[in-house]
Write an enzyme that holds these catalytic residues in place. Structure first.
Site, short mmCIF file in Angstrom:
data_model
loop_
_atom_site.label_atom_id
_atom_site.label_comp_id
_atom_site.label_asym_id
_atom_site.label_seq_id
_atom_site.Cartn_x
_atom_site.Cartn_y
_atom_site.Cartn_z
N GLU A 143 10.45 -32.95 -3.21
CA GLU A 143 10.80 -33.64 -4.45
C GLU A 143 11.48 -34.97 -4.11
O GLU A 143 12.44 -35.38 -4.75
CB GLU A 143 11.71 -32.77 -5.32
CG GLU A 143 11.03 -31.53 -5.86
CD GLU A 143 11.81 -30.89 -7.01
OE1 GLU A 143 12.67 -31.55 -7.59
OE2 GLU A 143 11.54 -29.71 -7.30
N GLY A 173 11.30 -39.25 -2.76
CA GLY A 173 10.84 -40.51 -3.32
C GLY A 173 9.57 -41.00 -2.65
O GLY A 173 8.96 -40.30 -1.83
N GLU A 189 0.81 -1.21 0.00
CA GLU A 189 0.00 0.00 0.00
C GLU A 189 0.85 1.26 0.00
O GLU A 189 0.50 2.27 -0.63
CB GLU A 189 -0.93 0.01 1.23
CG GLU A 189 -1.89 -1.16 1.31
CD GLU A 189 -1.36 -2.32 2.12
OE1 GLU A 189 -2.16 -2.94 2.84
OE2 GLU A 189 -0.14 -2.60 2.04
#
Length: 380
Positions: free
Chosen positions: A306, A308, A61
């Protein structure tokens, strides 16, 4: 907050979309603050705009008011998050809007921060400023979800990402996974990495793939996320690629009391590496709850997983996944011996399946990206 009712050509929605676009410019760079965009409109013309670039800098703002100058008097403001009403590193935005003579304020979502949470709206209305809340509420909440999760729970938003074939495989039975998806999806993943605070993998992924876990953008300067590795016995190779990469972002290795003290000392001597011991579970794994608490204490608001199938399963079973991103490639592996997103035993009843909410679908090259919230959107 009541839902803002819109029409297909609602000008207020269009202005809020532009405020959202401004906010996204700093996505992943504002922790522990949220990404916020603001637009000032006078007589149907945009006279000021701004976004919050990072913690310690002025809020959206303030930038918008500076750009608007005297044109702000009697104008409308569109801001993705409720203006603050308290003194922090910067002054209250409510006071700045009131002093500038703003006539109306359109807000996306209320600020869940207990220091604000409706107080900004009350303060504006008490000063005679008309306030309309809930404009593009779902979109604004989706953008601010990492901040909302962190401020309410003290933990980062956990985003589980995976690439799969149409028959749900992440790799062949031999473990081959490069590449399931096309080049456009791989570019998109790096754009996502550029917007999150951290990226998490298990030691199995590090040993199998030797990933760098950095951000590589062809036509823009990216920011590497903090790398988080779960390694209960410190099996990581000191020559692993993610430890050698020259980056300003640190690597956090979470381990347990089973880890060798000498190796811990050696790893801590590596530039940018911090080994953190946390409690372990009954099966010898690091406690994911302890890991997420520690990340939250470091003001990490979002973590992209990310890893397994084992890490994915543990996170899902313990209801620690907040958002899912699945890149689906138009390929079929066939057979029943390929690798899937999750490992282990699943539920026996479909009633125990975890449904997704706020579904987003987009085509990226030949692939389809499906995003969704595992839990209903956190309340603001």
């Amino acid at each position: 907050m009541d839902e803002y009712r819109t029409t297909g050509t609602d000008i207020h929605v269009e202005y809020m979309r532009q405020a959202l676009a401004l906010a996204r410019r700093a996505e992943g760079r504002t922790s522990p603050n949220p990404p916020v965009g603001a637009l000032i409109v006078a007589h149907g013309q945009i006279v000021g705009q701004g976004y919050h670039p990072k913690a310690g800098e002025p809020h959206a703002e303030v930038f918008a008011l500076r750009a608007a100058g005297d044109n702000a008097r009697g104008a409308d403001v569109y801001v993705t998050l409720e203006p603050c009403s308290h003194q922090g590193r910067t002054g209250p935005c409510c006071d700045a809007l009131i002093a500038a003579g703003i006539r109306r304020v359109f807000i996306g979502i209320c600020d869940p921060n207990p220091l604000v949470n409706g107080r900004g709206i009350k303060r504006l209305r008490a000063a005679g400023v008309e306030v309309v809340a809930g404009v593009l509420e779902e979109e604004c909440r989706y953008l601010c979800a990492p901040f909302i999760k962190h401020v309410l729970c003290g933990r980062p938003l956990v985003i589980l990402k995976s690439a799969i074939t149409l028959d749900g495989k992440t790799a062949t039975s031999a473990g081959a996974s490069q590449w399931i998806t096309g080049p456009e999806s791989r570019v998109h993943v790096h754009q996502v990495r550029n917007r999150v605070d951290a990226i998490m993998v298990g030691i199995g992924t590090v040993c199998a793939d030797n990933p760098r876990l950095n951000t590589r953008l062809e036509h823009a300067e990216g920011r590497d996320p903090i790398r988080v590795v779960l390694d209960s016995s410190l099996r990581i190779d000191p020559d692993a690629a993610l430890l050698q990469h020259d980056s300003s972002s640190p690597t956090l290795i979470f381990t347990s009391n089973r880890a060798d003290r000498d190796k811990e000392q050696h790893l801590n001597a590596c530039a940018g590496v911090d080994v953190i011991r946390v409690p372990q579970t009954s099966d010898g794994r690091v406690s994911l709850d302890a890991v997420l608490d520690a990340l939250g204490q470091r003001d990490i608001q979002s973590v992209l997983v990310e890893g397994g199938a084992e890490l994915n399963q543990e996170l899902l079973q313990n209801k620690l996944v907040d958002r899912v991103m699945l890149y689906v490639a138009p390929k079929l592996l066939g057979g029943s011996d390929g690798l899937g997103i999750f490992s282990g035993k699943g539920p026996l009843s479909l009633d125990d399946a975890q449904p997704l909410h706020s579904i987003k679908v987009q085509q990226i090259g030949a692939d389809i990206l499906i995003e969704g919230e595992v839990h209903p959107c956190l309340p603001a």
